[in-house]
Write a protein that holds these residues in place. Structure first.
Motif, PDB file in Angstrom:
ATOM      1  N   MET A  89       0.842  -1.171   0.000  1.00 33.09           N
ATOM      2  CA  MET A  89       0.000   0.000   0.000  1.00 33.09           C
ATOM      3  C   MET A  89       0.894   1.243   0.000  1.00 33.09           C
ATOM      4  O   MET A  89       1.807   1.364   0.786  1.00 33.09           O
ATOM      5  N   THR A  90       0.618   2.153  -0.863  1.00 35.90           N
ATOM      6  CA  THR A  90       1.359   3.415  -0.904  1.00 35.90           C
ATOM      7  C   THR A  90       0.525   4.514  -0.288  1.00 35.90           C
ATOM      8  O   THR A  90      -0.698   4.518  -0.366  1.00 35.90           O
ATOM      9  N   SER A  91       1.218   5.431   0.327  1.00 35.18           N
ATOM     10  CA  SER A  91       0.508   6.566   0.911  1.00 35.18           C
ATOM     11  C   SER A  91       1.101   7.845   0.356  1.00 35.18           C
ATOM     12  O   SER A  91       2.294   7.936   0.095  1.00 35.18           O
ATOM     13  N   GLY A  92       0.255   8.811   0.169  1.00 38.01           N
ATOM     14  CA  GLY A  92       0.697  10.104  -0.340  1.00 38.01           C
ATOM     15  C   GLY A  92       0.940  11.066   0.795  1.00 38.01           C
ATOM     16  O   GLY A  92       0.892  10.702   1.973  1.00 38.01           O
ATOM     17  N   PRO A  93       1.206  12.304   0.452  1.00 36.84           N
ATOM     18  CA  PRO A  93       1.436  13.312   1.479  1.00 36.84           C
ATOM     19  C   PRO A  93       0.183  13.529   2.340  1.00 36.84           C
ATOM     20  O   PRO A  93      -0.935  13.450   1.850  1.00 36.84           O
ATOM     21  N   VAL A  94       0.415  13.761   3.604  1.00 37.59           N
ATOM     22  CA  VAL A  94      -0.680  14.010   4.536  1.00 37.59           C
ATOM     23  C   VAL A  94      -0.957  15.514   4.545  1.00 37.59           C
ATOM     24  O   VAL A  94      -0.036  16.310   4.721  1.00 37.59           O
ATOM     25  N   PRO A  95      -2.206  15.925   4.351  1.00 38.63           N
ATOM     26  CA  PRO A  95      -2.504  17.361   4.333  1.00 38.63           C
ATOM     27  C   PRO A  95      -2.318  17.999   5.709  1.00 38.63           C
ATOM     28  O   PRO A  95      -2.585  17.370   6.731  1.00 38.63           O
ATOM     29  N   ASP A  96      -1.838  19.228   5.713  1.00 42.71           N
ATOM     30  CA  ASP A  96      -1.668  19.983   6.959  1.00 42.71           C
ATOM     31  C   ASP A  96      -2.976  20.717   7.257  1.00 42.71           C
ATOM     32  O   ASP A  96      -3.232  21.789   6.723  1.00 42.71           O
ATOM     33  N   LEU A  97      -3.815  20.134   8.099  1.00 45.14           N
ATOM     34  CA  LEU A  97      -5.118  20.716   8.424  1.00 45.14           C
ATOM     35  C   LEU A  97      -5.011  21.857   9.428  1.00 45.14           C
ATOM     36  O   LEU A  97      -5.981  22.583   9.644  1.00 45.14           O
ATOM     37  N   VAL A  98      -3.851  22.023  10.049  1.00 45.11           N
ATOM     38  CA  VAL A  98      -3.656  23.064  11.060  1.00 45.11           C
ATOM     39  C   VAL A  98      -3.144  24.352  10.422  1.00 45.11           C
ATOM     40  O   VAL A  98      -3.527  25.447  10.836  1.00 45.11           O
ATOM     41  N   GLY A  99      -2.298  24.232   9.413  1.00 48.79           N
ATOM     42  CA  GLY A  99      -1.779  25.400   8.720  1.00 48.79           C
ATOM     43  C   GLY A  99      -1.074  26.394   9.635  1.00 48.79           C
ATOM     44  O   GLY A  99      -1.242  27.604   9.486  1.00 48.79           O
ATOM     45  N   ARG A 100      -0.324  25.894  10.594  1.00 48.60           N
ATOM     46  CA  ARG A 100       0.409  26.714  11.569  1.00 48.60           C
ATOM     47  C   ARG A 100      -0.516  27.556  12.450  1.00 48.60           C
ATOM     48  O   ARG A 100      -0.079  28.464  13.119  1.00 48.60           O
ATOM     49  N   GLY A 101      -1.785  27.228  12.496  1.00 48.81           N
ATOM     50  CA  GLY A 101      -2.739  27.930  13.365  1.00 48.81           C
ATOM     51  C   GLY A 101      -2.977  27.113  14.625  1.00 48.81           C
ATOM     52  O   GLY A 101      -3.804  26.213  14.633  1.00 48.81           O
ATOM     53  N   PHE A 102      -2.257  27.427  15.679  1.00 50.41           N
ATOM     54  CA  PHE A 102      -2.307  26.619  16.895  1.00 50.41           C
ATOM     55  C   PHE A 102      -3.241  27.208  17.947  1.00 50.41           C
ATOM     56  O   PHE A 102      -2.949  27.194  19.136  1.00 50.41           O
ATOM     57  N   THR A 103      -4.370  27.728  17.497  1.00 51.63           N
ATOM     58  CA  THR A 103      -5.437  28.171  18.393  1.00 51.63           C
ATOM     59  C   THR A 103      -6.717  27.482  17.956  1.00 51.63           C
ATOM     60  O   THR A 103      -6.805  26.978  16.836  1.00 51.63           O
ATOM     61  N   ALA A 104      -7.702  27.461  18.840  1.00 51.87           N
ATOM     62  CA  ALA A 104      -8.989  26.855  18.512  1.00 51.87           C
ATOM     63  C   ALA A 104     -10.086  27.608  19.251  1.00 51.87           C
ATOM     64  O   ALA A 104      -9.853  28.160  20.326  1.00 51.87           O
ATOM     65  N   GLU A 105     -11.272  27.625  18.665  1.00 49.15           N
ATOM     66  CA  GLU A 105     -12.407  28.330  19.255  1.00 49.15           C
ATOM     67  C   GLU A 105     -13.025  27.588  20.428  1.00 49.15           C
ATOM     68  O   GLU A 105     -13.657  28.204  21.282  1.00 49.15           O
ATOM     69  N   ALA A 106     -12.857  26.270  20.451  1.00 50.40           N
ATOM     70  CA  ALA A 106     -13.455  25.469  21.519  1.00 50.40           C
ATOM     71  C   ALA A 106     -12.514  24.335  21.906  1.00 50.40           C
ATOM     72  O   ALA A 106     -11.733  23.859  21.086  1.00 50.40           O
ATOM     73  N   SER A 107     -12.606  23.916  23.141  1.00 51.63           N
ATOM     74  CA  SER A 107     -11.779  22.829  23.654  1.00 51.63           C
ATOM     75  C   SER A 107     -12.106  21.525  22.933  1.00 51.63           C
ATOM     76  O   SER A 107     -13.256  21.242  22.627  1.00 51.63           O
ATOM     77  N   GLY A 108     -11.060  20.741  22.652  1.00 50.97           N
ATOM     78  CA  GLY A 108     -11.245  19.428  22.042  1.00 50.97           C
ATOM     79  C   GLY A 108     -11.321  19.436  20.531  1.00 50.97           C
ATOM     80  O   GLY A 108     -11.396  18.380  19.918  1.00 50.97           O
ATOM     81  N   LYS A 109     -11.290  20.599  19.890  1.00 48.16           N
ATOM     82  CA  LYS A 109     -11.390  20.674  18.429  1.00 48.16           C
ATOM     83  C   LYS A 109     -10.049  20.492  17.731  1.00 48.16           C
ATOM     84  O   LYS A 109      -9.973  19.914  16.663  1.00 48.16           O
ATOM     85  N   LYS A 110      -8.988  21.036  18.327  1.00 49.69           N
ATOM     86  CA  LYS A 110      -7.661  20.961  17.720  1.00 49.69           C
ATOM     87  C   LYS A 110      -6.658  20.599  18.809  1.00 49.69           C
ATOM     88  O   LYS A 110      -6.530  21.295  19.804  1.00 49.69           O
ATOM     89  N   LEU A 111      -5.958  19.493  18.596  1.00 53.43           N
ATOM     90  CA  LEU A 111      -4.984  18.988  19.560  1.00 53.43           C
ATOM     91  C   LEU A 111      -3.636  18.848  18.871  1.00 53.43           C
ATOM     92  O   LEU A 111      -3.576  18.530  17.679  1.00 53.43           O
ATOM     93  N   VAL A 112      -2.563  19.097  19.601  1.00 54.19           N
ATOM     94  CA  VAL A 112      -1.225  18.934  19.042  1.00 54.19           C
ATOM     95  C   VAL A 112      -0.411  18.007  19.938  1.00 54.19           C
ATOM     96  O   VAL A 112      -0.621  17.948  21.148  1.00 54.19           O
ATOM     97  N   GLY A 113       0.506  17.286  19.329  1.00 50.42           N
ATOM     98  CA  GLY A 113       1.373  16.377  20.065  1.00 50.42           C
ATOM     99  C   GLY A 113       2.824  16.788  19.941  1.00 50.42           C
ATOM    100  O   GLY A 113       3.234  17.367  18.938  1.00 50.42           O
ATOM    101  N   GLU A 114       3.582  16.480  20.976  1.00 50.63           N
ATOM    102  CA  GLU A 114       5.005  16.793  20.981  1.00 50.63           C
ATOM    103  C   GLU A 114       5.737  15.708  21.759  1.00 50.63           C
ATOM    104  O   GLU A 114       5.220  15.178  22.743  1.00 50.63           O
ATOM    105  N   ILE A 115       6.936  15.397  21.310  1.00 47.67           N
ATOM    106  CA  ILE A 115       7.802  14.448  22.007  1.00 47.67           C
ATOM    107  C   ILE A 115       9.166  15.099  22.159  1.00 47.67           C
ATOM    108  O   ILE A 115       9.634  15.783  21.245  1.00 47.67           O
ATOM    109  N   THR A 116       9.782  14.884  23.291  1.00 47.25           N
ATOM    110  CA  THR A 116      11.128  15.398  23.493  1.00 47.25           C
ATOM    111  C   THR A 116      11.991  14.329  24.144  1.00 47.25           C
ATOM    112  O   THR A 116      11.464  13.322  24.646  1.00 47.25           O
ATOM    113  N   HIS A 117      13.277  14.534  24.142  1.00 47.19           N
ATOM    114  CA  HIS A 117      14.219  13.609  24.756  1.00 47.19           C
ATOM    115  C   HIS A 117      14.894  14.313  25.920  1.00 47.19           C
ATOM    116  O   HIS A 117      15.395  15.428  25.768  1.00 47.19           O
TER     117      HIS A 117
END
Length: 90
Positions: free
Chosen positions: A1-29
């Motif tokens: 199975m091949t997969s194409g590019p994943v669309p960026d639905l956030v577009g560098r907009g890291f705010t949301a009008e309501a809780s639970g609508k937009k979530l971001v993940g981060e991992i660090t070492h």
């Protein structure tokens, strides 16, 4: 199975009008004597709260999955919620 590019639905907009609508993940070492600690977090873009996290001594998909499951347990995501995690390896 091949997969194409994943669309960026956030577009560098890291705010949301309501809780639970937009979530971001981060991992660090964090270097420690035993090798390393990897904390993975899930943050709600509306409240800026960490709503889920997981930590382990490895950087594998199961770590990210646990953080997302914990976030969903702590706060129910809105219908059609977006989760953004950048373009990391996991």
């Amino acid at each position: 199975m091949t997969s194409g590019p994943v669309p960026d639905l956030v577009g560098r907009g890291f705010t949301a009008e309501a809780s639970g609508k937009k979530l971001v993940g981060e991992i660090t070492h964090i270097p420690i004597d035993e090798g390393g600690l990897y904390p993975a977090t899930v943050i709600d873009c509306c409240t800026k709260e960490v709503i889920g996290y997981a930590m382990d001594g490895h950087y594998q998909t199961s770590l990210i999955s646990r953080a997302i499951r914990n976030a969903a347990r702590n706060r129910k995501p809105a219908k059609g919620a977006i989760f953004y995690s950048g373009r990391g390896s996991n």
